[in-house]
Design an enzyme around this catalytic site. Structure first.
Site, short mmCIF file in Angstrom:
data_model
loop_
_atom_site.label_atom_id
_atom_site.label_comp_id
_atom_site.label_asym_id
_atom_site.label_seq_id
_atom_site.Cartn_x
_atom_site.Cartn_y
_atom_site.Cartn_z
N TYR A 64 -41.98 7.45 -28.10
CA TYR A 64 -42.32 6.98 -26.70
C TYR A 64 -42.06 4.91 -26.60
O TYR A 64 -40.63 4.54 -26.40
CB TYR A 64 -43.25 6.90 -25.70
N LYS A 90 -38.31 2.41 -25.56
CA LYS A 90 -38.42 1.19 -25.24
C LYS A 90 -37.53 0.18 -25.90
O LYS A 90 -36.56 -1.02 -25.25
CB LYS A 90 -39.66 0.46 -24.39
N SER A 123 -42.38 -1.93 -22.73
CA SER A 123 -43.50 -2.07 -22.48
C SER A 123 -43.64 -3.15 -23.83
O SER A 123 -43.08 -3.48 -25.11
CB SER A 123 -43.93 -0.59 -23.26
#
Ligand SMILES: NC(=O)c1ccc[n+]([C@@H]2O[C@H](COP(=O)([O-])OP(=O)(O)OC[C@H]3O[C@@H](n4cnc5c(N)ncnc54)[C@H](O)[C@@H]3O)[C@@H](O)[C@H]2O)c1
Ligand SMILES: O=c1ccn([C@@H]2O[C@H](COP(=O)(O)OP(=O)(O)O[C@H]3O[C@H](CO)[C@@H](O)[C@H](O)[C@H]3O)[C@@H](O)[C@H]2O)c(=O)[nH]1
Length: 339
Positions: A149, A153, A124
């Protein structure tokens, strides 16, 4: 070429299954249906005319994953399965670290053990944190992530890089997605998260359809033209096609320790209010919204510089934000009519 698509019943995964089929790959879907439903599989079947194998398995379950790899002989893996809500990850960090990282380790171990040579990872643009300059290239330094989050990644990318360079026999690409929106033009698959959507566009379409009262725009005091955040909104079908290109690129590699990262965005940034205005204009509907406080974990502004994916993968975004917002609305109208 048989491709394991984890999270293949989800938003990006389902559209990718359709594009894989079009390109002659054989997708096998694994999903625990945490954020999806069996209706997605019906949609895929209607579009492709094919009933791809589906396994309701949690990717953290190493025994079931091993059994699956023993049964199916995969040539590649696209690993979508993960939790993805930025705001929720700030409140429940352990859920995010656990689900997003354990599943990755389980799959990488299985890939090595069962000699699956190609791996594509859903990364991302959140790995850039809030960059000093935009647009971001792949050489833009990764800043500390703004959310747990985003950190999953960044850590995920590092794990994959180390694993490839340790001569695991697996080549890999991390695709750094910007913000996928829209739906398949058939309106047979689209974005339908379970519960209250945390992403902008499904919240907008559900509000316009009368399923939710009002959208809250998170923050209007950012340093942007209208004070709302800037994102690079990419049509989900364009993003799905980038996965086909990534598998093709992996297949062309002669070195077994090939690893690379690619931005996948349109190269254009729009504010949240730009998107809302476009949604209203192209669909001829009025959206009920209010301005609220900032959401924890949000990056102020980011969009992609897409030269690398354009030149190396020969991938280009073909659809506009307006196309995506029309497709998203048509999809919403269709599912609302069915409910
Ligand atoms: N949508 C975005 O804006 C965006 C942007 C950048 C990266 N990503 C990443 O792309 C991937 C796919 O995102 P999406 O938008 O399609 O999300 P999604 O929630 O629609 O799809 C993910 C799917 O994975 C499944 N899943 C989750 N945990 C699982 C597990 N442990 N085992 C098996 N299945 C599991 C869910 O049920 C869901 O169907 C994710 O890794 C996400 O982090 C998404
Ligand atoms: O009800 C809402 C939902 C979102 N937003 C705003 O809309 C923008 C986009 O938000 P959202 O759709 O939640 O996307 P991101 O927070 O940018 O995160 C998405 O896009 C990232 C890549 O940019 C992925 O990594 C994440 O998984 C995915 O959820 C942000 O400024 C939000 O503050 C609102 O104003 N109101």
């Amino acid at each position: 070429m048989k491709i394991l698509v984890t999270g293949g019943a989800g938003f990006i995964g389902s559209h990718t299954v359709v594009e894989l089929d079009k390109a002659g790959f054989e997708p096998v879907i694994v999903d625990n249906l945490y954020n999806s439903n069996p209706g997605v599989l019906e949609g895929i079947k209607k579009i492709t005319g094919k009933d791809f194998p589906f396994y309701e398995i949690d990717c953290n379950d190493s025994e079931k994953i091993r059994a699956l790899f023993e049964k199916e002989k995969f040539d590649g893996i696209i690993h979508f399965a993960a939790y993805k809500a930025v705001g929720e990850s700030v409140e429940k960090p352990l859920n995010y670290y656990e689900n997003n990282l354990i599943s990755l380790l389980v799959l990488l171990r299985a890939a090595q053990e069962f000699k699956v040579p190609n791996f594509v990872f859903s990364s991302s643009c959140t790995v850039y944190g809030q960059p000093d300059a935009i647009p971001v290239t792949e050489n833009t330094p990764r800043k500390p992530a703004n959310s747990p989050y985003g950190n999953t990644k960044a850590i995920g990318e590092d794990i994959i890089r180390d694993y490839v360079y340790a001569k695991s026999g697996v080549r890999a690409i991390s695709l750094r997605y910007f913000n996928p929106i829209g739906a398949h033009e058939s309106s047979l698959i689209g974005e339908l998260p379970n519960g209250v959507p945390s992403n902008l566009v499904p919240f907008i379409t559900q509000t316009a359809a009368g399923l939710r009262q009002s959208l809250t725009v998170f923050g209007s005091d950012y340093d942007t033209a209208d004070g709302t955040c800037i994102r690079d909104f990419i049509h989900v079908v364009d993003l799905a096609k980038a996965h086909v290109k990534a598998l093709e690129l992996l297949g062309e590699q002669t070195e077994s320790d090939y690893y690379d990262v690619f931005n996948v965005g349109t190269g254009e940034g729009y504010t949240v209010l730009d998107l809302i205005n476009t949604f209203e204009k192209v669909n001829g509907v009025k959206l009920n919204y209010t301005i609220g406080p900032r959401r924890a974990g949000d990056v102020e502004k980011i969009y992609a510089q897409s030269d690398k994916v354009n030149n190396v993968m020969k991938w280009h975004a073909e659809k506009t934000m307006a196309d995506a917002l029309k497709d998203a609305w048509n999809w919403q109208l269709k599912i609302t009519a069915q409910q």
